[in-house]
Design a protein around this motif. Sequence first.
Motif, PDB file in Angstrom:
ATOM      1  N   ARG A   1     -12.204  19.635   1.572  1.00  0.00           N
ATOM      2  CA  ARG A   1     -11.432  18.403   1.684  1.00  0.00           C
ATOM      3  C   ARG A   1     -10.150  18.518   0.866  1.00  0.00           C
ATOM      4  O   ARG A   1     -10.092  19.191  -0.158  1.00  0.00           O
TER       5      ARG A   1
ATOM      6  N   ILE B   1      -7.411  17.252  -1.663  1.00  0.00           N
ATOM      7  CA  ILE B   1      -7.332  16.368  -2.818  1.00  0.00           C
ATOM      8  C   ILE B   1      -5.888  16.333  -3.312  1.00  0.00           C
ATOM      9  O   ILE B   1      -5.126  17.294  -3.157  1.00  0.00           O
TER      10      ILE B   1
ATOM     11  N   TYR C   1      -7.774  12.583  -6.410  1.00  0.00           N
ATOM     12  CA  TYR C   1      -8.080  11.630  -5.341  1.00  0.00           C
ATOM     13  C   TYR C   1      -8.265  12.400  -4.039  1.00  0.00           C
ATOM     14  O   TYR C   1      -7.602  13.426  -3.804  1.00  0.00           O
ATOM     15  N   GLU C   2      -9.126  11.890  -3.195  1.00  0.00           N
ATOM     16  CA  GLU C   2      -9.297  12.481  -1.874  1.00  0.00           C
ATOM     17  C   GLU C   2      -8.190  11.991  -0.957  1.00  0.00           C
ATOM     18  O   GLU C   2      -7.830  10.811  -0.966  1.00  0.00           O
ATOM     19  N   LEU C   3      -7.659  12.928  -0.157  1.00  0.00           N
ATOM     20  CA  LEU C   3      -6.616  12.595   0.816  1.00  0.00           C
ATOM     21  C   LEU C   3      -7.245  12.488   2.194  1.00  0.00           C
ATOM     22  O   LEU C   3      -7.673  13.496   2.772  1.00  0.00           O
ATOM     23  N   PRO C   4      -7.324  11.314   2.770  1.00  0.00           N
ATOM     24  CA  PRO C   4      -7.890  11.196   4.124  1.00  0.00           C
ATOM     25  C   PRO C   4      -6.978  11.839   5.160  1.00  0.00           C
ATOM     26  O   PRO C   4      -5.749  11.866   5.007  1.00  0.00           O
TER      27      PRO C   4
ATOM     28  N   ALA D   1      -3.039   4.089  -5.038  1.00  0.00           N
ATOM     29  CA  ALA D   1      -4.416   4.542  -5.135  1.00  0.00           C
ATOM     30  C   ALA D   1      -5.210   3.558  -5.987  1.00  0.00           C
ATOM     31  O   ALA D   1      -4.650   2.896  -6.870  1.00  0.00           O
TER      32      ALA D   1
ATOM     33  N   SER E   1     -12.374   8.807  -5.509  1.00  0.00           N
ATOM     34  CA  SER E   1     -11.708   7.702  -4.823  1.00  0.00           C
ATOM     35  C   SER E   1     -10.700   8.267  -3.838  1.00  0.00           C
ATOM     36  O   SER E   1     -10.298   9.431  -3.923  1.00  0.00           O
ATOM     37  N   THR E   2     -10.276   7.443  -2.908  1.00  0.00           N
ATOM     38  CA  THR E   2      -9.383   7.884  -1.839  1.00  0.00           C
ATOM     39  C   THR E   2      -8.015   7.259  -2.005  1.00  0.00           C
ATOM     40  O   THR E   2      -7.888   6.075  -2.361  1.00  0.00           O
TER      41      THR E   2
ATOM     42  N   GLU F   1      -5.009   5.313  -1.091  1.00  0.00           N
ATOM     43  CA  GLU F   1      -4.971   4.193  -0.152  1.00  0.00           C
ATOM     44  C   GLU F   1      -3.825   4.320   0.843  1.00  0.00           C
ATOM     45  O   GLU F   1      -3.993   4.093   2.045  1.00  0.00           O
TER      46      GLU F   1
END
Length: 659
Positions: free
Chosen positions: A17, A19, A37-40, A54, A81-82, A84
């Motif tokens: 994933r 980040i 943070y996770e990057l969608p 975020a 967390s992702t 936003e």
Amino acid sequence: MSDARAERVPTAREEGRRIARVLIDSPLPQLDRLFDYELPRELGDVTPGVRIKAPLRTAGRVVDGFVVEIDVEADATRSLSTVESVVSPAVVMPERLYRLARRAADRAAGSASDILRLAIPKRQVRVEKAWTPIGEPAVVDPDALARADEIIGQYQGLREAMAEAGRAAVEAIPVQEGSRPGWAALLAAVAAAQLGKGRSSVLVVPDYRDQELLLAALEALAPAEAVVRHDARQPNPDRYRAFLRTLDDAPCIVVGNRSAVYSPVRAGLVALWDDADALLAEPLAPYVHARDAALIRQEQEGSALLLVSHTRSTDIERLVQNGWLRDITAARRVIPNVRLSTPQELERTMGQRVPSSAFATARAAAAEGPVLVQVARPGFSPTLVCAQCRHPARCRQCGGPLGARRRGAVPVCGWCGRSAHSWRCVECSSDQVRLASSGTERTADELGRAFPGVRVIVSDGAHPVQHVDDRPALVVATRGAEPVAAGGYRAVILLDGARMLQAPDLRIGESCLRWWSNAAALAAPGAPVHLVGVDGPVARALATWSGAAYARSELDARMPLHMPPTARFAQIEGIPASVRGALDALSAIGIPADAVLGPVPTDDDGRVRALVRFPYAAGQSVADTLRASVVADAAQSRRGRGRQRIPLAVHLDILEPDI
């Protein structure tokens, strides 16, 4: 952080994933680190340096931040967390700007976000959407380049220093080119030469007066489209538009005040005018002086660095003595015609503010053109004393000094602004006051009566004047507010010198020498400059125009006392328990007890203040230790232990290369 890692943009086909390592825009010291943070995938490609929003889990709210790195994490089991949203695709924090902010903050025991807040203006959506990147770089006129090279050639060794991207302390020629000061012509020339080679320049000056003079000098040497004004007085859209211009690849010349030193251009030159001016010291945490930020930037980027002044600060002289800066003077030195008071005039100074020789010089010069009279303070009479016992007149409400706005006016407090209608002396109960000092307005009033028919112009903070013509006039100005006269002043009279030297300040000698030198440099070639009522080393340094020698003598005097800039100083302020904890932490890394001055109580809130002096070699360890103390203190306060509400504050006054 490696460049390859910062520039890598993973694709959706890669395993794991994405980040983002994010710097949160927050004043809280415990948040001054990178958060993962996770990057969608729906956000698409995200570039380092963009603004994002975020969630901050501990605060339960969405915060602003900047993406510092993009990476791919193979282990997807970690709870993250992702991000936003991406606020804008514009890369407003290039990697070089982040590295500069991070390094400057670490050396000052501060937060990188506090520095980025100075460097990156607030986003203006309409400006950003309408912005079009500059295409072709501006072309400098060959004749302008020839004039610039001629100006640079007036300084011995400056061409070589610029060609080698060297570091130099330059003594500006104290004469004018037309209506422009020599220092402004020099900075404009070196910036134009860099632009001709396809390189950007950052020119930092103390205030708007200097900025206007430098912009006027650039008009003759550089194309207008290549000059970028960085000014806190600009409207937000104009400031953001100028900031976007500095992000372009096309070279430009940035002209601004202290925060302009963080301009994100790829600089081939960083230059400062008058580094000892107090306006170049940042009043906001982490209090990084523009000179120190320029030194850090030069170390990181390898750009040329010029520190230009008429005299020499002890900070710069120390670097010259260490061989870190090259000393550059004019190939043909032009020394102002400075005249000191005679022993007989020194004896009469207390009763005669303007001696007969200076008065005669002013009278003769005023018949030909403008005459500059420099005084210590603005207003009519900034301070009053009791007419009977000469005790200083103080406000009964706050204890501030009482002053008079005009002759016969009701005394007014200089601190709280209250009028003292029924004042009485606390020593003798007299209700009469006496004018104890003369400001710009009172001096103008007295000189106006002594020079009938001659224009009198007042220039101070309340009455700013930029330029005066070459007609006869008496110009009464406070230090730093002197207008530029067309063709130079026909005479310069420096008053209140003895009063200036009495200020309780370690650097007052070099400050006075700088104030007087800058005023003397505005004189026409050969015009007399009278320093009234002062003798001693500072006066002799002005008369011989030997500011570097005076700075060396100051360094020699301060060395045994370990006073700045021969040693670094840190100021620690907070409640007694917090300050004691920080001092204990410094003791644990080897800072001896005799290096600590205080703690002593401050004026309010039960706080105390301590000063710590330490060698330059220990600078980074001291900064790291103090930063850890600030973070621990902030975290303890947030957890609610005790009733503490006053944060621990740290101010590292002097930041220079640890050499």
